[in-house]
Design a protein around this motif. Structure first.
Motif, PDB file in Angstrom:
ATOM      1  N   GLN A   1      10.402   4.955  -0.373  1.00  0.00           N
ATOM      2  CA  GLN A   1       9.296   5.888  -0.458  1.00  0.00           C
ATOM      3  C   GLN A   1       8.198   5.426   0.491  1.00  0.00           C
ATOM      4  N   ALA A   2       7.678   6.348   1.265  1.00  0.00           N
ATOM      5  CA  ALA A   2       6.629   6.007   2.213  1.00  0.00           C
ATOM      6  C   ALA A   2       5.292   5.885   1.490  1.00  0.00           C
ATOM      7  N   TYR A   3       4.502   4.904   1.892  1.00  0.00           N
ATOM      8  CA  TYR A   3       3.159   4.726   1.334  1.00  0.00           C
ATOM      9  C   TYR A   3       2.190   5.502   2.181  1.00  0.00           C
ATOM     10  N   PRO A   4       1.284   6.191   1.643  1.00  0.00           N
ATOM     11  CA  PRO A   4       1.017   6.482   0.247  1.00  0.00           C
ATOM     12  C   PRO A   4       1.683   7.778  -0.194  1.00  0.00           C
ATOM     13  N   ALA A   5       2.157   7.795  -1.398  1.00  0.00           N
ATOM     14  CA  ALA A   5       2.824   8.972  -1.942  1.00  0.00           C
ATOM     15  C   ALA A   5       1.969   9.690  -2.983  1.00  0.00           C
ATOM     16  N   LYS A   6       0.816   9.130  -3.309  1.00  0.00           N
ATOM     17  CA  LYS A   6      -0.081   9.744  -4.285  1.00  0.00           C
ATOM     18  C   LYS A   6      -1.516   9.387  -3.909  1.00  0.00           C
ATOM     19  N   PRO A   7      -2.502  10.019  -4.534  1.00  0.00           N
ATOM     20  CA  PRO A   7      -3.903   9.713  -4.200  1.00  0.00           C
ATOM     21  C   PRO A   7      -4.254   8.249  -4.443  1.00  0.00           C
ATOM     22  N   ILE A   8      -5.195   7.757  -3.668  1.00  0.00           N
ATOM     23  CA  ILE A   8      -5.669   6.381  -3.775  1.00  0.00           C
ATOM     24  C   ILE A   8      -7.009   6.400  -4.504  1.00  0.00           C
ATOM     25  N   THR A   9      -7.192   5.477  -5.429  1.00  0.00           N
ATOM     26  CA  THR A   9      -8.452   5.346  -6.142  1.00  0.00           C
ATOM     27  C   THR A   9      -9.263   4.231  -5.503  1.00  0.00           C
ATOM     28  N   LEU A  10     -10.499   4.535  -5.145  1.00  0.00           N
ATOM     29  CA  LEU A  10     -11.400   3.558  -4.551  1.00  0.00           C
ATOM     30  C   LEU A  10     -12.516   3.293  -5.561  1.00  0.00           C
ATOM     31  N   ILE A  11     -12.453   2.135  -6.208  1.00  0.00           N
ATOM     32  CA  ILE A  11     -13.456   1.765  -7.203  1.00  0.00           C
ATOM     33  C   ILE A  11     -14.630   1.122  -6.471  1.00  0.00           C
ATOM     34  N   ILE A  12     -15.819   1.677  -6.710  1.00  0.00           N
ATOM     35  CA  ILE A  12     -17.041   1.122  -6.143  1.00  0.00           C
ATOM     36  C   ILE A  12     -17.805   0.478  -7.290  1.00  0.00           C
ATOM     37  N   GLY A  13     -18.110  -0.793  -7.166  1.00  0.00           N
ATOM     38  CA  GLY A  13     -18.689  -1.562  -8.256  1.00  0.00           C
ATOM     39  C   GLY A  13     -20.154  -1.319  -8.533  1.00  0.00           C
ATOM     40  N   TYR A  14     -20.719  -0.266  -8.006  1.00  0.00           N
ATOM     41  CA  TYR A  14     -22.141   0.032  -8.192  1.00  0.00           C
ATOM     42  C   TYR A  14     -22.322   1.520  -8.415  1.00  0.00           C
ATOM     43  N   PRO A  15     -23.461   1.922  -9.009  1.00  0.00           N
ATOM     44  CA  PRO A  15     -23.691   3.352  -9.245  1.00  0.00           C
ATOM     45  C   PRO A  15     -23.895   4.122  -7.944  1.00  0.00           C
ATOM     46  N   PRO A  16     -23.759   5.433  -7.975  1.00  0.00           N
ATOM     47  CA  PRO A  16     -23.934   6.242  -6.768  1.00  0.00           C
ATOM     48  C   PRO A  16     -25.346   6.122  -6.198  1.00  0.00           C
ATOM     49  N   GLY A  17     -25.441   6.227  -4.873  1.00  0.00           N
ATOM     50  CA  GLY A  17     -26.734   6.277  -4.210  1.00  0.00           C
ATOM     51  C   GLY A  17     -27.139   5.028  -3.472  1.00  0.00           C
ATOM     52  N   GLY A  18     -26.493   3.920  -3.700  1.00  0.00           N
ATOM     53  CA  GLY A  18     -26.866   2.678  -3.023  1.00  0.00           C
ATOM     54  C   GLY A  18     -26.094   2.468  -1.739  1.00  0.00           C
ATOM     55  N   SER A  19     -26.365   1.358  -1.094  1.00  0.00           N
ATOM     56  CA  SER A  19     -25.705   1.070   0.181  1.00  0.00           C
ATOM     57  C   SER A  19     -24.216   0.778  -0.005  1.00  0.00           C
ATOM     58  N   THR A  20     -23.852   0.153  -1.115  1.00  0.00           N
ATOM     59  CA  THR A  20     -22.430  -0.114  -1.372  1.00  0.00           C
ATOM     60  C   THR A  20     -21.686   1.196  -1.603  1.00  0.00           C
ATOM     61  N   ASP A  21     -22.331   2.139  -2.290  1.00  0.00           N
ATOM     62  CA  ASP A  21     -21.732   3.450  -2.504  1.00  0.00           C
ATOM     63  C   ASP A  21     -21.543   4.181  -1.175  1.00  0.00           C
ATOM     64  N   LEU A  22     -22.548   4.131  -0.321  1.00  0.00           N
ATOM     65  CA  LEU A  22     -22.449   4.775   0.995  1.00  0.00           C
ATOM     66  C   LEU A  22     -21.316   4.172   1.816  1.00  0.00           C
ATOM     67  N   THR A  23     -21.217   2.843   1.792  1.00  0.00           N
ATOM     68  CA  THR A  23     -20.140   2.168   2.516  1.00  0.00           C
ATOM     69  C   THR A  23     -18.774   2.564   1.961  1.00  0.00           C
ATOM     70  N   GLY A  24     -18.650   2.583   0.641  1.00  0.00           N
ATOM     71  CA  GLY A  24     -17.380   2.948   0.012  1.00  0.00           C
ATOM     72  C   GLY A  24     -16.973   4.381   0.299  1.00  0.00           C
ATOM     73  N   ARG A  25     -17.915   5.292   0.246  1.00  0.00           N
ATOM     74  CA  ARG A  25     -17.596   6.701   0.519  1.00  0.00           C
ATOM     75  C   ARG A  25     -17.211   6.916   1.984  1.00  0.00           C
ATOM     76  N   THR A  26     -17.888   6.213   2.876  1.00  0.00           N
ATOM     77  CA  THR A  26     -17.526   6.294   4.292  1.00  0.00           C
ATOM     78  C   THR A  26     -16.112   5.756   4.511  1.00  0.00           C
ATOM     79  N   LEU A  27     -15.796   4.638   3.874  1.00  0.00           N
ATOM     80  CA  LEU A  27     -14.457   4.064   3.954  1.00  0.00           C
ATOM     81  C   LEU A  27     -13.427   5.008   3.351  1.00  0.00           C
ATOM     82  N   GLY A  28     -13.765   5.620   2.209  1.00  0.00           N
ATOM     83  CA  GLY A  28     -12.848   6.558   1.557  1.00  0.00           C
ATOM     84  C   GLY A  28     -12.536   7.763   2.426  1.00  0.00           C
ATOM     85  N   ASP A  29     -13.564   8.312   3.079  1.00  0.00           N
ATOM     86  CA  ASP A  29     -13.336   9.449   3.982  1.00  0.00           C
ATOM     87  C   ASP A  29     -12.425   9.068   5.140  1.00  0.00           C
TER      88      ASP A  29
END
Length: 99
Positions: free
Chosen positions: A26-54
């Motif tokens: 089976q080729a990777y990825p075969a299903k959606p990937i979950t990206l857990i961000i260890g901080y609430p929305p709106g901070g710099s870590t969230d911005l970095t994670g969302r940019t990486l996720g996109d």
């Protein structure tokens, strides 16, 4: 015992190199990937994670689901990622203090 011919050696080497590729059923990825961000929305870590996720979603061609898990300085999100199935479909974005 006679030495193997160059053709035999080449055939054996090619078979050894192709075996891992054939074993991947089976080729990777075969299903959606979950990206857990260890901080609430709106901070710099969230911005970095969302940019990486996109970027991951565009590169891999599958959805990347963002899961903000804030609290305890990122430790709760890190623990959730550590307890996830080790299948490569859960990633974690945090800061230096989750180690």
């Amino acid at each position: 015992m006679p030495l193997p011919t160059p053709f035999t050696l080449l055939t054996l080497c090619a078979a050894a190199l192709l075996t891992p590729a054939l074993a991947m059923a089976q080729a990777y990825p075969a299903k959606p990937i979950t990206l857990i961000i260890g901080y609430p929305p709106g901070g710099s870590t969230d911005l970095t994670g969302r940019t990486l996720g996109d970027a991951l979603s565009k590169q891999l061609g599958v959805p990347v689901v963002i899961d903000n898990v804030g609290g305890a300085g990122g430790a709760i999100g890190a623990q959730k990622a550590a307890n996830a199935a080790p299948d490569g479909y859960t990633l974690f974005v945090g800061a230096n203090n989750e180690i």
